[in-house]
Design an enzyme around this catalytic site. Sequence first.
Site, PDB file in Angstrom:
ATOM      1  N   GLY A  55       0.827  -1.194  -0.076  1.00 22.62           N
ATOM      2  CA  GLY A  55      -0.002   0.020   0.047  1.00 22.62           C
ATOM      3  C   GLY A  55       0.796   1.185  -0.134  1.00 22.62           C
ATOM      4  N   ALA A  56       0.622   1.977  -1.068  1.00 17.01           N
ATOM      5  CA  ALA A  56       1.575   3.350  -1.113  1.00 17.01           C
ATOM      6  C   ALA A  56       2.038   4.017  -0.004  1.00 17.01           C
ATOM      7  CB  ALA A  56       1.093   4.034  -2.334  1.00 17.01           C
ATOM      8  N   ARG A 119      10.769  -1.427  -4.810  1.00 14.37           N
ATOM      9  CA  ARG A 119       9.614  -1.280  -5.598  1.00 14.37           C
ATOM     10  C   ARG A 119       9.541   0.037  -6.482  1.00 14.37           C
ATOM     11  NH1 ARG A 119       4.040  -3.707  -3.532  1.00 14.37           N
ATOM     12  NH2 ARG A 119       3.745  -4.039  -5.512  1.00 14.37           N
ATOM     13  N   GLN A 231      -5.114  -9.365  -2.929  1.00 12.48           N
ATOM     14  CA  GLN A 231      -5.270  -8.303  -1.808  1.00 12.48           C
ATOM     15  C   GLN A 231      -6.803  -8.047  -1.605  1.00 12.48           C
ATOM     16  OE1 GLN A 231      -3.506  -8.078  -4.567  1.00 12.48           O
ATOM     17  NE2 GLN A 231      -1.602  -7.116  -4.148  1.00 12.48           N
ATOM     18  N   ASP A 272      -1.150   4.173  -6.333  1.00  7.21           N
ATOM     19  CA  ASP A 272       0.310   4.403  -5.985  1.00  7.21           C
ATOM     20  C   ASP A 272       1.050   5.460  -6.515  1.00  7.21           C
ATOM     21  OD1 ASP A 272       0.990   1.513  -4.777  1.00  7.21           O
ATOM     22  OD2 ASP A 272      -0.718   1.344  -6.156  1.00  7.21           O
TER      23      ASP A 272
END
Length: 384
Positions: A55-56, A119, A231, A272
């Site tokens: 999760g950003a 990431r 998710q 994101d």
Amino acid sequence: MGDSRYTGKDNVRLRDDGMAVVILDQSLLPGRTEYLEAETPEEMYEAIKTLRVRGAPAIGIFAAYCMAALAEREIAAFGGKGGGRKNSGHDGLFADDASGAAEFMDVMKKHGEYLKSSRPTAVNLAWAVDRTLEAAGRALKEAAETTAAAAAAEAVRREALSIHEEDIAMCRAISEHGLSLINSGDGILTHCNAGPLATSRYGTALGPIILGTERGMRFRVYADETRPLLQGARLTAYELSQAGVDVTLICDNMASAVMKNGWIQACFVGCDRVAANGDTANKIGTSGVAVLAKHYGIPFYVLGPTSTIDLACPSGDEIPIELRPPEEIKEKFFTEPVALPEVRCYNPAFDVTDHSLITAIVTENGICRPPFDESLRAAVGRRK
């Protein structure tokens, strides 16, 4: 590591001694609720890469705390005036002078670059790392030479705590703004997970639903399972169920059916990275949901803090898309592989939803509507 019932709070936090980051391991949910401690750069990198934290906004909070813990560990390994830096991951010394302070910053920058490489798509990761480094740099300029490195480490810790506190406030504000877009009794479709696990407290895309439920409103939520890592099934359905929300899990390819049935009045998704023109990167499958919503005339809302808005990125074409291992498609969650070993897989973690498919982007500074290049810039301009 220990077990604890998930409360929707403190899924990411700095350990009491400040030398490790404690996270709820999202990769084990919903079957197990376990917390783990990341102490080394390698453990921190692995936690992000393997989606133990995801999760950003949550990645940003985690990264900031990682920088704080690494700074504390670097200072703890300092042997005092003229002392050597032993077993600290590098061969240099942190002298009590300007050169020692400069070396401390060099080491922290290397830690930051390493974490950022875990990431590439979520902008919050780099944003949080860079923000802690900027705080350290400011502290170095203000501190005496004999205390410069320690002052910088303390500045990193304070900045990390500020990032977390700000995210809690931002999630509450996003939830309030998002709640104004829906009515009690509405059916809402979600994709992936953007609740407290992915952020803090209320979350972004799930925030209005959870906040509204606390106030006595009732919603019917249809949660896409979100292949291949599930998710939606493992995390969104879990969080909403714990919050007392009426949630129905559906396979990703059922979204069209529930929309056609008239069961959906709005789509809520997180983000994101948001480009300057409003193109939005989110979990793979999000753009397909947006296309379906457009066809059925259903509002499609993106919810996220202004920290996910990247004004330096002109459009979604410039957003790097992370590719993940094929095993996630063929083997993960299956007792036996579902495809032959020689079958190739294409497994992007994210896709980009064109801004023309987005009804509005909800931030802590208000609801941004087209033209997004103007409204997003204005929202970022109001960021404190």
